[in-house]
Design an enzyme around this catalytic site. Structure first.
Site, mmCIF file in Angstrom:
data_model
loop_
_atom_site.group_PDB
_atom_site.id
_atom_site.type_symbol
_atom_site.label_atom_id
_atom_site.label_comp_id
_atom_site.label_asym_id
_atom_site.label_seq_id
_atom_site.Cartn_x
_atom_site.Cartn_y
_atom_site.Cartn_z
ATOM 1 N N CYS A 41 14.984 -23.507 96.733
ATOM 2 C CA CYS A 41 13.958 -24.233 95.991
ATOM 3 C C CYS A 41 14.513 -25.616 95.654
ATOM 4 C CB CYS A 41 13.587 -23.500 94.719
ATOM 5 S SG CYS A 41 12.967 -21.868 95.051
ATOM 6 N N ILE A 42 13.612 -26.516 95.330
ATOM 7 C CA ILE A 42 14.043 -27.902 95.118
ATOM 8 C C ILE A 42 13.836 -28.301 93.671
ATOM 9 C CG2 ILE A 42 13.577 -30.277 95.777
ATOM 10 C CD1 ILE A 42 12.566 -28.636 98.495
#
Lengths: 105, 417
Positions: free
Chosen positions: A104-105
């Site tokens: 995930c960012i």
């Protein structure tokens, strides 16, 4: 990309050790992959997670994150860290022969 | 026949989609209704400044309804669930509303209870968050009294709203305590589950260097399993510990609860599963999600809601006319990163391109990935642009939904990755 040998079969893995082609994986390979990443023995609980990873990958096209595993695999996050130390989602994905779960960012 | 567009959530995404749809889709005979559980629109980028006394909490809130163009219905109600098979939204009052097109823009819900001890004895005493208005205000009072010890900023897990906010918080804390002349009595540490300050290599290098130069320690790959408010320490799932005197925690984020009660709509964390390009929900062709609500593989940020807003409105138009959804979102995100001392950085990226140095929006413009006073001014001016440009759904001159390649130095991407 490198070639690794598990259960007598040659497979290509990427630089981090994730399978390039998940379809060449079979259950016999899992204990050897686990071994090479510091998990000496696969218990029934390990297998529950590995099978869940495979199932998620086959139905959704990608492996679950550790939060998702904790919510739906039937194994708590705390236990996941005991079974697959450091990064449970990544390590379990390697042993299950599926790509790295989406960071995930 | 009039088509009902129902929008759940009157925050950044919901408001700008409603206003833009009103303007762009006026030929299609649509009725637009926005539903939210309260009537308080919070300017979320302002939360970062509240703990440091740089913004008054009440200055960040406006009336939701007043941000909507005339002719858009606003309904204050709590959503219980969505039945995508019968195209109905069920409300807590027992009523239900039918829709032709549904847009879900209900953002994040902080999952404080998911972390053992987080809401325990330390909460509000030595454990705070600035991700709510009340939390940011309480933290303001706690920081004012804090004169020595360990300040630890802890990200429980990603994704989070505005992934750079914890980094900005650390840098503003550095500035704040320097101003007070007590910085040498305070240790500032950032604790993150990621393997660096930021996920993308070029940006990570720049930001890590910046934090280091300010004496901010970064502890990586720390997955917080427990917050122990009594002995004041964070404990990771693999048994590591970080002691603190004041903890600023970013709780686990999830989508809205009603998503979990709506069959097929969301993932394990209640984020709506969508096509990352068209923003159409996987569960039904007449459902879209925008802002922080969908499970997009990019940052949860207001800029994403802004850029994706134009795409969603265009695709709603296509859907209503039976055309293919030809507007495709590229994951365009940009954020100002406040670095203290009246300076800020700016980053601009999308699904394919990591944040790179250069200028935005073109070869002439704000400097990218570099500290500058101009970016700080940009960040402050942005608040006006938010209320008067972005929420009303106006086209902002020079700013496009898709990420500009012009102005970016691409050669660095190869070296960095």
């Amino acid at each position: 990309m490198t070639v690794a040998t598990y259960a007598g079969k040659e497979v290509t893995v990427n630089s981090e050790g994730f399978f390039e082609d998940p379809s060449v994986w079979d259950e016999e390979m899992a204990p050897e992959i686990a071994n090479s990443f510091g998990v000496p023995e696969l218990s029934e609980r390990h297998w529950q997670v590995i099978k869940f990873m495979r199932h998620e990958y086959e139905t959704k096209g990608e492996g679950p994150s550790v939060r998702a595993l904790g919510k739906s695999s039937g194994v708590s996050i705390k236990e996941l860290y005991e079974l697959f130390p450091k990064g449970p989602a990544k390590l379990a994905a390697k042993i299950a022969g599926i790509p790295k779960p989406h960071g995930c960012i | 026949m009039t088509k009902n567009i129902v929008i759940l959530g009157g925050g950044t995404g919901g408001t700008l989609v409603a206003n833009r749809a009103k303007k762009v889709l006026h030929d299609l005979d649509v009725a637009i209704t926005v539903i939210d559980q309260d009537n308080e629109h919070l300017y979320q980028p302002g939360l970062l400044f509240v703990p440091f006394g740089l913004k008054a909490p009440e200055s960040l809130v406006r009336n939701r309804k007043n941000q909507l163009k005339r002719g858009i219905n606003f309904l204050k109600a709590e959503v219980v669930s969505v039945d995508t098979a019968s195209n109905r939204v069920h409300l807590a009052s027992g009523d239900s509303i039918s829709y032709d097109v549904l847009v879900i823009s209900t953002g994040n819900t902080l999952q404080i209870e998911e972390t053992e001890g987080l809401s325990g004895s330390g909460w509000g005493k030595n454990v705070f968050t600035f991700y709510t208005l009340e939390g940011a205000d309480a933290l303001n009072r706690a920081l004012a009294k804090f004169s020595e010890g360990k300040l630890v900023v802890d990200i429980i897990d990603v994704p989070i709203k505005c992934p750079v906010a914890p980094l900005e918080f650390c840098q503003l804390a550095d500035w704040y305590f320097k101003q007070k002349g007590i910085r040498d009595q305070i240790e500032i540490t950032l604790v993150t589950p990621l393997d660096g300050a930021f996920t993308k290599p070029v940006c990570n290098r720049e930001l890590s260097g910046l934090l280091r130069s300010k004496g901010i320690e970064v502890i990586t790959e720390f997955n917080t399993g427990q917050v122990d408010g009594v002995s004041k320490k964070l404990v990771s799932y693999d048994g590591r510990e970080v002691a603190y005197d004041l903890a600023v925690v970013v709780p686990l984020h999830g989508g809205a609860d009603f998503v979990g009660r709506s069959p097929g709509l969301g993932d394990e964390l209640n984020f709506v599963t969508v096509d990352e390009f068209t923003l159409q929900a996987k569960v039904a062709p007449n459902v879209f999600a925008i802002g922080d609500a969908p499970n997009l593989p990019t940052s949860k940020a207001g800029s994403v809601a802004h850029f994706a807003g134009e795409i969603v409105v265009e695709n709603i138009g296509h859907y209503l006319q039976g055309e293919p959804l030809s507007a495709l979102f590229d994951g365009h995100t940009n954020c100002f990163i406040e670095s203290g001392f009246h300076k800020a950085l700016l980053i601009d990226f999308n699904y394919e391109t990591e944040p790179l140095p250069g200028h935005y929006p073109s070869a002439i413009g704000l400097p990218l990935l570099r500290e500058s006073k101009l970016n700080h001014i940009g960040k402050l001016l942005f608040e006006k642009l938010y209320w008067y440009g972005i929420l009303p759904g106006r086209n902002i001159p020079g700013i496009k939904s898709l990420m500009p390649r012009m102005g970016k130095r691409f050669e660095n991407q190869e070296k960095g990755s």
